[in-house]
Scaffold this active site. Structure first.
Site, PDB file in Angstrom:
ATOM      1  N   CYS A   5     -66.971 -33.275 -24.429  1.00  0.00           N
ATOM      2  CA  CYS A   5     -67.673 -32.759 -25.975  1.00  0.00           C
ATOM      3  C   CYS A   5     -68.802 -31.897 -25.802  1.00  0.00           C
ATOM      4  CB  CYS A   5     -68.160 -34.062 -26.674  1.00  0.00           C
ATOM      5  SG  CYS A   5     -68.289 -33.908 -28.520  1.00  0.00           S
TER       6      CYS A   5
ATOM      7  N   HIS B  72     -64.404 -38.688 -26.028  1.00  0.00           N
ATOM      8  CA  HIS B  72     -65.166 -39.771 -25.445  1.00  0.00           C
ATOM      9  C   HIS B  72     -64.400 -41.001 -25.283  1.00  0.00           C
ATOM     10  CE1 HIS B  72     -68.871 -37.319 -26.373  1.00  0.00           C
ATOM     11  NE2 HIS B  72     -68.351 -37.050 -27.371  1.00  0.00           N
TER      12      HIS B  72
HETATM   13  N1  GLN Z   1     -73.226 -31.522 -30.729  1.00  0.00           N
HETATM   14  C1  GLN Z   1     -72.140 -31.254 -30.738  1.00  0.00           C
HETATM   15  C2  GLN Z   1     -71.400 -31.272 -32.160  1.00  0.00           C
HETATM   16  O1  GLN Z   1     -71.453 -32.027 -33.003  1.00  0.00           O
HETATM   17  C3  GLN Z   1     -71.592 -32.255 -29.757  1.00  0.00           C
HETATM   18  C4  GLN Z   1     -71.513 -33.500 -30.103  1.00  0.00           C
HETATM   19  C5  GLN Z   1     -71.009 -34.423 -29.043  1.00  0.00           C
HETATM   20  O2  GLN Z   1     -71.008 -34.284 -27.828  1.00  0.00           O
HETATM   21  N2  GLN Z   1     -70.232 -35.721 -29.542  1.00  0.00           N
HETATM   22  O3  GLN Z   1     -70.332 -30.354 -32.115  1.00  0.00           O
END
Ligand code: GLN
Length: 257
Positions: free
Chosen positions: A97, A210
């Protein structure tokens, strides 16, 4: 012969660790120890440089835009060039992510600021803004394992189901130098439009999944482990271990949608 040792670099463990991403490290440790394979973990944070020869596997997890802002510039200054070289040399890498976004060419965050990427993957990510719909929920996708150089006959022939959870605002588009990690069956993946999930380049995998990812996807965990060990030790046969709990977790996640 002395037992192999998996040397893992965990990048920014304090700043980039949401939705249990650290569980991927615990999973790899467990799968090594269950087989008598050594496990060495090095945590690399802000200001610490990365040396590709010292590691077999690099892991980095997710983060919100705020943490990504500081990490993006540190990554560029202290680690990106060596990371790119190590990936070219075949090091295994798993980025989830927020780290996946930062390992591309750039991430335009929710405020419109463009954060530089480490350039490991040929992709870019844009967040449409704070009012945009987030890509959030359980995700199921289909992964076709790619051939390992030395032992293509040892591949699982079938498509492997990957389960997990995603929560991101950023939409990722792949360039010609990256191919998707998987196809989305349920959920959003890279952008919620083209059906692609994540990216693969050499032995590097980037993904939005995740959950944490590896504990409930043991086939993927072993593929990552095998690729990491192969660079230094040649092809190693990973003996089967008791995956009943992992497979039950995988099956339960398949029912969650
Ligand atoms: N900040 C990033 C987004 O919202 C990644 C979020 C995350 O790692 N879950 O796209």
């Amino acid at each position: 012969m002395t037992a192999p040792v998996l040397r893992v670099a965990h990048l920014y463990p304090r700043l980039m660790n949401i939705y249990g991403d650290r569980g991927n490290i615990m999973c790899l440790r467990h799968r090594c120890e269950a087989r008598g394979i050594g496990f060495e973990l090095t945590e690399l944070g802000m200001g610490e440089s990365f040396h590709g020869d010292a590691y077999d596997l690099v892991f980095a997890g997710g983060a919100q835009d705020r943490e990504q802002r500081g990490v993006a510039y540190d990554l560029l200054a202290t680690k990106a060039a060596a990371l790119r070289a190590a990936v070219e040399d075949g090091v295994a890498l798993l980025a989830v992510c927020g780290a996946y976004q930062l390992f591309g060419r750039f991430y335009r965050d929710a405020s419109g600021a463009e954060l530089p990427g480490a350039g490991v993957f040929d992709l870019s990510t844009e967040h449409p803004g704070v009012d945009a719909k987030r890509c959030i929920g359980n995700i199921i996708c289909e992964w076709q394992p790619a051939g390992r150089r030395s032992r293509p006959e040892a591949l699982p022939a079938a498509i492997v189901t990957i389960v997990g959870f995603e929560n991101h605002g950023g939409r990722t588009r792949l360039g010609p130098g990256a191919r998707p990690f998987a196809r989305v069956r349920h959920g959003f993946g890279n952008n919620g439009e083209d059906g692609s999930e994540g990216a693969v380049y050499r032995n590097a995998i980037g993904t939005y999944v995740h959950g944490s990812l590896l504990p409930k996807n043991p086939v993927l965990a072993d593929a990552v482990l095998a690729a990491a060990l192969e660079r230094r030790y040649g092809a190693i046969e990973l003996t089967p271990i008791d995956d009943r709990a992992e497979l039950r977790a995988h099956a339960a996640a398949l029912r969650l949608r």
